[in-house]
Scaffold this active site. Sequence first.
Site, PDB file in Angstrom:
ATOM      1  N   TYR A   1       0.841  -1.214   0.000  1.00  0.00           N
ATOM      2  CA  TYR A   1       0.000   0.000   0.000  1.00  0.00           C
ATOM      3  C   TYR A   1       0.871   1.257   0.000  1.00  0.00           C
ATOM      4  O   TYR A   1       0.631   2.191  -0.774  1.00  0.00           O
ATOM      5  CB  TYR A   1      -0.892  -0.046   1.242  1.00  0.00           C
ATOM      6  CG  TYR A   1      -1.889   1.086   1.364  1.00  0.00           C
ATOM      7  CD1 TYR A   1      -3.059   1.092   0.612  1.00  0.00           C
ATOM      8  CD2 TYR A   1      -1.671   2.140   2.253  1.00  0.00           C
ATOM      9  CE1 TYR A   1      -3.972   2.122   0.738  1.00  0.00           C
ATOM     10  CE2 TYR A   1      -2.579   3.168   2.384  1.00  0.00           C
ATOM     11  CZ  TYR A   1      -3.739   3.155   1.630  1.00  0.00           C
ATOM     12  OH  TYR A   1      -4.651   4.177   1.757  1.00  0.00           O
TER      13      TYR A   1
ATOM     14  N   LYS B   1       1.075   4.224  -2.793  1.00  0.00           N
ATOM     15  CA  LYS B   1       0.713   5.606  -2.457  1.00  0.00           C
ATOM     16  C   LYS B   1       1.890   6.557  -2.639  1.00  0.00           C
ATOM     17  O   LYS B   1       1.701   7.724  -3.007  1.00  0.00           O
ATOM     18  CB  LYS B   1       0.166   5.662  -1.030  1.00  0.00           C
ATOM     19  CG  LYS B   1      -1.169   4.931  -0.860  1.00  0.00           C
ATOM     20  CD  LYS B   1      -2.241   5.528  -1.763  1.00  0.00           C
ATOM     21  CE  LYS B   1      -3.620   4.929  -1.555  1.00  0.00           C
ATOM     22  NZ  LYS B   1      -4.645   5.562  -2.414  1.00  0.00           N
TER      23      LYS B   1
HETATM   24  P1  NAP Z   1     -13.476   2.434   0.830  1.00  0.00           P
HETATM   25  O1  NAP Z   1     -14.471   2.935   1.816  1.00  0.00           O
HETATM   26  O2  NAP Z   1     -13.008   1.023   0.920  1.00  0.00           O
HETATM   27  O3  NAP Z   1     -14.065   2.707  -0.642  1.00  0.00           O
HETATM   28  C1  NAP Z   1     -13.325   2.267  -1.749  1.00  0.00           C
HETATM   29  C2  NAP Z   1     -13.980   2.775  -3.010  1.00  0.00           C
HETATM   30  O4  NAP Z   1     -13.130   2.436  -4.114  1.00  0.00           O
HETATM   31  C3  NAP Z   1     -15.329   2.147  -3.281  1.00  0.00           C
HETATM   32  O5  NAP Z   1     -16.134   3.112  -3.901  1.00  0.00           O
HETATM   33  C4  NAP Z   1     -14.985   1.034  -4.274  1.00  0.00           C
HETATM   34  O6  NAP Z   1     -16.068   0.697  -5.150  1.00  0.00           O
HETATM   35  C5  NAP Z   1     -13.892   1.705  -5.064  1.00  0.00           C
HETATM   36  N1  NAP Z   1     -12.995   0.792  -5.762  1.00  0.00           N
HETATM   37  C6  NAP Z   1     -12.165  -0.151  -5.239  1.00  0.00           C
HETATM   38  N2  NAP Z   1     -11.493  -0.766  -6.226  1.00  0.00           N
HETATM   39  C7  NAP Z   1     -11.895  -0.198  -7.385  1.00  0.00           C
HETATM   40  C8  NAP Z   1     -11.570  -0.412  -8.753  1.00  0.00           C
HETATM   41  N3  NAP Z   1     -10.678  -1.332  -9.132  1.00  0.00           N
HETATM   42  N4  NAP Z   1     -12.197   0.332  -9.700  1.00  0.00           N
HETATM   43  C9  NAP Z   1     -13.117   1.283  -9.332  1.00  0.00           C
HETATM   44  N5  NAP Z   1     -13.456   1.527  -8.056  1.00  0.00           N
HETATM   45  C10 NAP Z   1     -12.856   0.781  -7.101  1.00  0.00           C
HETATM   46  O7  NAP Z   1     -12.124   3.315   0.850  1.00  0.00           O
HETATM   47  P2  NAP Z   1     -11.824   4.770   1.506  1.00  0.00           P
HETATM   48  O8  NAP Z   1     -11.346   4.564   2.877  1.00  0.00           O
HETATM   49  O9  NAP Z   1     -12.959   5.679   1.225  1.00  0.00           O
HETATM   50  O10 NAP Z   1     -10.542   5.185   0.639  1.00  0.00           O
HETATM   51  C11 NAP Z   1     -10.622   6.049  -0.481  1.00  0.00           C
HETATM   52  C12 NAP Z   1      -9.212   6.440  -0.887  1.00  0.00           C
HETATM   53  O11 NAP Z   1      -8.577   7.125   0.199  1.00  0.00           O
HETATM   54  C13 NAP Z   1      -8.312   5.247  -1.205  1.00  0.00           C
HETATM   55  O12 NAP Z   1      -7.440   5.568  -2.266  1.00  0.00           O
HETATM   56  C14 NAP Z   1      -7.520   5.056   0.064  1.00  0.00           C
HETATM   57  O13 NAP Z   1      -6.291   4.421  -0.155  1.00  0.00           O
HETATM   58  C15 NAP Z   1      -7.352   6.503   0.496  1.00  0.00           C
HETATM   59  N6  NAP Z   1      -7.068   6.658   1.923  1.00  0.00           N
HETATM   60  C16 NAP Z   1      -7.948   6.220   2.862  1.00  0.00           C
HETATM   61  C17 NAP Z   1      -7.638   6.386   4.214  1.00  0.00           C
HETATM   62  C18 NAP Z   1      -8.564   5.941   5.316  1.00  0.00           C
HETATM   63  O14 NAP Z   1      -8.160   6.021   6.487  1.00  0.00           O
HETATM   64  N7  NAP Z   1      -9.783   5.503   5.020  1.00  0.00           N
HETATM   65  C19 NAP Z   1      -6.421   6.981   4.571  1.00  0.00           C
HETATM   66  C20 NAP Z   1      -5.543   7.410   3.586  1.00  0.00           C
HETATM   67  C21 NAP Z   1      -5.879   7.244   2.258  1.00  0.00           C
HETATM   68  P3  NAP Z   1     -17.189  -0.439  -4.766  1.00  0.00           P
HETATM   69  O15 NAP Z   1     -18.100   0.202  -3.752  1.00  0.00           O
HETATM   70  O16 NAP Z   1     -17.876  -0.732  -6.059  1.00  0.00           O
HETATM   71  O17 NAP Z   1     -16.438  -1.599  -4.201  1.00  0.00           O
END
Ligand code: NAP
Length: 248
Positions: free
Chosen positions: A156, A160
């Site tokens: 990851y 990133k």
């Molecule tokens: P999440 O709740 O798991 O949501 C993931 C989203 O990505 C969902 O809409 C999913 O679609 C979509 N997705 C996954 N694989 C995909 C693909 N191959 N093609 C198209 N869509 C895809 O994640 P989140 O926590 O909101 O994270 C969003 C972003 O922020 C990510 O890049 C993550 O790495 C980054 N981030 C998150 C955190 C945190 O603490 N949450 C911290 C730092 C960075 P479906 O609903 O159809 O599965």
Amino acid sequence: MLLEGKIAVVTGASRGIGRAIAATLAAEGATVVVNYQANAAAAEEVVSAITAAGGRALAVAADVSDTAAAEGLIKAAIDAFGHIDIVVNNAGTTRDTLLLSMKEEQWDVVLATNLKSVFNVCKAAARPMLRRKQGGRIINISSVSGIVGQPGQTNYAASKAGIIGFSKSLAKELGSRGITVNVVAPGFVLTDLTAGLSDELVQQTLGYIPLGRWGQAQEIAHAVAFLASDRASYITGEVLRVDGGIGT
Ligand code: NAP
């Protein structure tokens, strides 16, 4: 409103941070293409919420780690709304485990979903954006993990950190054409991605976040809306940490 009349594509917008970004861009006047991979019901719910609030949105399924599917997403956005002004690469996933037990598949799926997707979508969107000669905004969602690293996240963190190098390079390629490329690096935010972390681990993280709490998806979305707006017109190649100070 900051984004009146703009057309935005947000990948992974059916849940979590992407959903908040889609809703916030729409609230600022943008028409939003709500991309998702599998969860059609959730994506349609995001579209309904945006429409109910007076905005305009369309759900488009596409696995953005697949080059042809990412091209299809950009084509669908242009077919529906004529052009694209704003691209937010937010889709992401994790397969956390220590390196010695990490399987090749766990490496490959994380790199493809988090990093190859950014290449796929940026490449597909850049040509029509350049041809239109109206500039544009690309915002890629990285993570504090890509800046400071995290045990169990070599895959990851590599993906990133890769987004940061990719974005700084693309900012230099597209700057002369008025297209800015920036990165937002969130800290911990409670979403489906982080819901599996134990209470013990969550409590530990609180100890080293200067602001003493996890972030909210909305707080990430505000940073994205700023970078997407004219207010960020002289910012490119930047990494904006929205992490409560954890990455300092
Ligand atoms: P999440 O709740 O798991 O949501 C993931 C989203 O990505 C969902 O809409 C999913 O679609 C979509 N997705 C996954 N694989 C995909 C693909 N191959 N093609 C198209 N869509 C895809 O994640 P989140 O926590 O909101 O994270 C969003 C972003 O922020 C990510 O890049 C993550 O790495 C980054 N981030 C998150 C955190 C945190 O603490 N949450 C911290 C730092 C960075 P479906 O609903 O159809 O599965």
